[in-house]
Write an enzyme that holds these catalytic residues in place. Structure first.
Site, short mmCIF file in Angstrom:
data_model
loop_
_atom_site.label_atom_id
_atom_site.label_comp_id
_atom_site.label_asym_id
_atom_site.label_seq_id
_atom_site.Cartn_x
_atom_site.Cartn_y
_atom_site.Cartn_z
N GLU B 51 0.81 -1.23 -0.13
CA GLU B 51 0.17 0.07 0.16
C GLU B 51 0.85 1.35 0.15
O GLU B 51 0.32 2.28 -0.44
CB GLU B 51 -0.75 0.15 1.08
CG GLU B 51 -2.12 -1.08 1.04
CD GLU B 51 -1.72 -2.47 1.81
OE1 GLU B 51 -0.62 -2.60 1.88
OE2 GLU B 51 -2.48 -3.28 1.81
N PHE B 113 -11.31 -7.83 13.69
CA PHE B 113 -10.19 -8.11 13.10
C PHE B 113 -9.89 -7.08 11.77
O PHE B 113 -10.66 -6.48 11.28
CB PHE B 113 -10.68 -9.52 12.05
CG PHE B 113 -9.70 -9.70 11.03
CD1 PHE B 113 -10.14 -9.85 9.72
CD2 PHE B 113 -8.39 -10.38 11.35
CE1 PHE B 113 -9.18 -10.18 8.76
CE2 PHE B 113 -7.55 -10.89 10.60
CZ PHE B 113 -8.00 -11.00 9.09
N GLN B 114 -8.64 -6.72 11.68
CA GLN B 114 -8.12 -5.73 10.75
C GLN B 114 -8.77 -4.56 10.95
O GLN B 114 -9.00 -3.54 10.19
CB GLN B 114 -8.13 -6.00 9.40
CG GLN B 114 -7.45 -7.18 9.03
CD GLN B 114 -7.51 -7.55 7.42
OE1 GLN B 114 -8.25 -7.15 6.73
NE2 GLN B 114 -6.18 -7.96 7.05
N LYS B 163 -17.43 -1.29 6.12
CA LYS B 163 -17.86 -2.12 5.39
C LYS B 163 -19.37 -2.20 5.12
O LYS B 163 -19.95 -1.94 4.14
CB LYS B 163 -17.64 -3.46 5.60
CG LYS B 163 -17.88 -4.61 4.61
CD LYS B 163 -17.21 -5.80 4.80
CE LYS B 163 -17.30 -6.75 3.44
NZ LYS B 163 -16.55 -8.06 3.68
N MET B 478 24.39 9.36 1.31
CA MET B 478 24.30 10.63 2.12
C MET B 478 24.75 10.21 3.29
O MET B 478 25.31 11.15 4.10
CB MET B 478 23.01 11.25 1.87
CG MET B 478 22.79 12.53 2.39
SD MET B 478 23.89 13.80 1.66
CE MET B 478 22.91 14.37 0.48
#
Lengths: 187, 579
Positions: B51, B113-114, B163, B478
């Site tokens: 993502e 969940f999630q 949802k 760097m």
């Protein structure tokens, strides 16, 4: 960072009354390292808006940033630094003081009278007092009663309202307004 | 007509002109992905492999095109994986709308969940965010989100979408107008301030125009050039402003700041007037603040009032959109503060030209090894300075900024404010989606490339024309440079001794892999890579302990810039090739 040689400022923030907006204002302070010394919030007569009164501490430069950052928030309608506006300030404190002896209790009751405070609860060995006034007055009573033993305390922190007729637009530079500097004679 | 929230969301996106979504499905967002399958002819979906890649790709899409980038991910880890990208978009003011699935409303707060408190987590790293609890709010929220993302100072907006809301049905009505009484971005600047600014610009003897990323965001390049030419103003862009002022233009002094040109830094340090447009006096630009532009009065044009007077108290602060304000200035110049022609400022230009001549960007060639700067120069030459170029973060990023002469806005994409390694490659994929057919080059490092390397699969699946040029020095360059200069060469955790074989890795992903190890190979390998269609990974093995110069050490003033490393190696300064 806050707290270095700054002064106390009372801010009045008119914000849309939505889930999470108070958190957003508070998060702004913590995210940028500014401190909130006290905070009060309640809906206005228009239920779509709430008013947050909070006190913070900062130099002029910091206050300019704070005001602009709050004003930039999507749901904030207006932010005013009440230090810049003639206003009336009040704070309310409720606190329970131990009164182990009859003499101690009498002393407390005398001070309640002098400060025009109120007794709102009483027991053989303690008294609960309600006091309203500006921050100095509240601090003064607390200072005098500290020696006796303050068991519990609840404070609202200062809230303030502009005096009737006072200009409410006053604040450090608004989002779109900077002073036009004097044109100099050359270069 | 009644439709479920999932479809309302997509219809709303179509109303906003969205043609591409960068995303990754999951349980909480499944209804939307179901609807998506039915509108593939109207909206493209780019399936990323992480993502974070989706957000960076949306950023590349947005910054290269001026449109709002759209991300769609699921709840919990899908959303939290977006945080880096969102913080990046906030810092660089990129318009993004990120839709995150969420557990059903009755489960919020239940450790489902999630489930994650996405609104809470993203509150400090977005311009604004929403939790949609009622499907009847959805269309309005989408419209508001796009409005907030693209107006004022652009930024990322998250829409957290439970949802059950995507399953619930209601009539789809897309609002005509946005009603946000507390959000009123300023358009034009205060006319008296504009007038005062123009007067100051006319009469200044040693002015400098300091151009930031805000000019790119506002698409104000043409107005900026017109004003600079009308007033004969030397211009210096920031890292984010590169391309807003063409690098080959005679008025351009080159980038200023920590790794900017001698002329730009000296110019700013000696200017009597600094005109900042769409820039925010970031510490990479200013060096020690109290010594930044010490002799200059400052005019600051910015759409974000909080940037004005934040790091530098200015004489004239104009809040407004860069393009509108520049236009006002041009009008004011034409109608009110009329002048004969551009003020010549001969003495100032003599000084600036001398500085430009004395210390252009330069580096010493080492024999037998490819110099990283030469890779960029050759890339610039082969692409005629016209490619869309993205970079990751580090030395390679600075060398691109120095040696690739950008000519127009939205050509250069990089992570400036947050400095996110891993940005470059997915951003290149996003830019390629916005500009099909064009070659997009991602210049990256051996460290940075590994951060979002999984997006190679996305690039292959999407058949994008992206060339990845890895400046491979086996180091986190760097950081190594800082350890060399400030930590007595104590190299701590910067050696990338173990690296995958990037060529073999490319082939494992069915991409083309090429490698150059000797200077004689450089041109031919780059040429071949640019000519080969599709995803090409070019592993350029370069000199290992090269450092970026000039450098303004942390805490120093711009005038204390270090121009070159302690003397060693052959003397063969290579001036910047702008042809």
């Amino acid at each position: 960072m806050n707290g270095n040689g700054g002064t106390r400022h009372i801010l009045s923030i008119l914000v849309e009354n939505r889930f999470g907006e108070l958190c957003r204002v508070v998060g702004l302070f913590s995210g940028r390292g500014y401190n909130i010394d006290s905070l009060c919030v309640a809906p206005t007569p228009d239920p779509a808006f709430s008013k947050i009164i909070l006190t913070t501490n900062g130099t002029d430069a910091i206050m300019e940033q704070i005001l602009k950052q709050i004003g930039k928030l999507v749901r904030v309608l207006k932010v005013t630094d009440l230090n810049e506006v003639a206003h009336v300030e009040r704070e309310m404190a409720l606190f329970t003081v131990s009164t182990p002896s009859a003499g101690g209790r009498q002393e407390v009751l005398n001070l309640v009278q002098v400060f025009r405070a109120k007794v709102i609860d009483i027991a053989p060995d303690a008294i609960t007092i309600e006091i309203t006034g500006n921050q100095e007055k509240v601090e003064a009573l607390l200072g005098l009663l500290k020696g006796l033993g303050i068991r519990d305390i609840v404070r609202t922190g200062p809230v303030a309202i502009p005096r009737i007729g006072a200009a409410t637009e006053a604040s450090l530079p608004r989002l779109a307004d900077f002073e036009v500097p004097e044109a100099e004679s050359s270069v | 007509m009644e439709m479920r929230g999932a479809r309302i969301l997509l219809e709303a996106l179509l109303q906003e002109g969205v043609d591409t979504i960068f995303g990754y499905p999951g349980g909480a967002i499944l209804h939307v992905y179901d609807e998506l399958a039915h509108v593939r002819d109207r909206i493209n979906h780019v399936l990323v492999r992480h993502e974070q890649g989706a957000v960076h790709a949306a950023e590349g899409y947005a910054r290269s095109s001026g449109k709002v980038g759209v991300v769609m991910v699921t709840s919990g880890p899908g959303a939290t994986n977006c945080v880096t990208g969102l913080a990046n978009a906030l810092m660089d003011s990129t318009p993004i709308v990120c839709i995150t699935g969420q557990v059903p409303t009755h489960l919020i707060g239940n450790d489902a969940f999630q489930e994650a408190d996405v609104v809470g987590i993203t509150r400090p790293c977005t311009k604004y965010n929403y939790l949609v609890k009622d499907v009847r709010d959805l269309a309005r929220v989408v419209k508001e989100a796009f409005h907030i993302a693209r107006t004022g100072r652009p930024g990322p907006v998250v829409i957290d979408l439970p949802k059950d809301v995507t399953a619930a049905k209601t009539r789809f009505v897309y609002p005509e107008v946005v009603d946000l009484p507390s959000y009123r971005p300023v358009g034009e600047g205060e006319p008296r301030l504009v007038r005062r600014a123009v007067e100051m610009m006319v009469s200044a003897e040693r002015p400098i125009l300091y151009v930031g990323g805000g000019v790119v965001n506002a698409d104000a390049g043409a107005e900026l050039i017109a004003l600079a030419e009308a007033l004969n103003l030397p211009a210096t862009p920031t890292l984010m402003g590169l391309g807003a002022f063409p690098s080959a233009h005679p008025l351009s002094l080159g980038m200023l700041g920590m790794h900017g040109t001698y002329a730009a830094n000296m110019g700013v340090s000696n200017a009597d007037l600094l005109v900042a447009v769409g820039a925010r006096f970031d510490d990479r630009v200013t060096g020690r603040l109290k010594d930044f532009a010490p002799h200059a009065r400052v005019i600051h044009v910015d759409v974000d009032a909080t940037s004005i007077n934040k790091n530098r108290v200015v004489e004239v602060g104009i809040v407004g959109d860069a393009r509108l304000v520049l236009r006002q200035m041009l009008q004011c110049l034409k109608r009110e503060v009329r002048i004969e022609g551009p003020p010549p400022r001969e003495s100032w230009w003599r000084t600036l030209d001398e500085w430009r001549r004395k210390h252009p960007y330069a580096y010493k060639r080492r024999k037998g090894v490819i110099m990283p700067q030469a890779v960029i120069q050759e890339l610039h030459r082969l692409t005629k300075g016209e490619a869309i170029v993205t970079a990751d973060v580090g030395q390679h990023q600075m060398w691109v900024a120095q040696y690739y002469g950008f000519q127009r806005p939205r050509q250069w994409l990089n992570s400036g404010g947050l400095g996110t390694m891993g940005y470059g490659f997915p951003a290149a994929i996003g830019a390629a989606k916005a500009h099909p057919g064009q070659t997009v080059v991602c210049v990256t490092g051996d460290g940075s490339f590994q951060m979002c390397i999984q997006e190679m699969a996305t690039a292959i699946q999407e058949k994008v024309n992206v060339k990845v040029v890895i400046i491979n020095n086996n180091y986190l360059g760097m950081v190594r440079q800082w350890q060399e200069l400030f930590y007595s060469r104590t190299y701590s955790e910067v050696g990338l001794e173990w690296l995958p074989d990037f060529v073999k890795l490319a082939e494992a992903y069915q991409a083309k892999g090429l490698r150059a190890t000797k200077p004689e190979e450089l041109r031919q390998v780059l040429e071949q890579g640019l000519k080969t269609p599709g995803l090409v990974i070019l592993d350029m093995i370069v000199s290992q302990e090269e450092s970026v110069y000039p450098m303004v050490p942390a805490g120093a003033s711009l005038q204390e810039m270090v121009l070159e490393p302690p003397d060693e190696g052959e003397e063969e300064p290579e001036p910047r090739d702008l042809a």
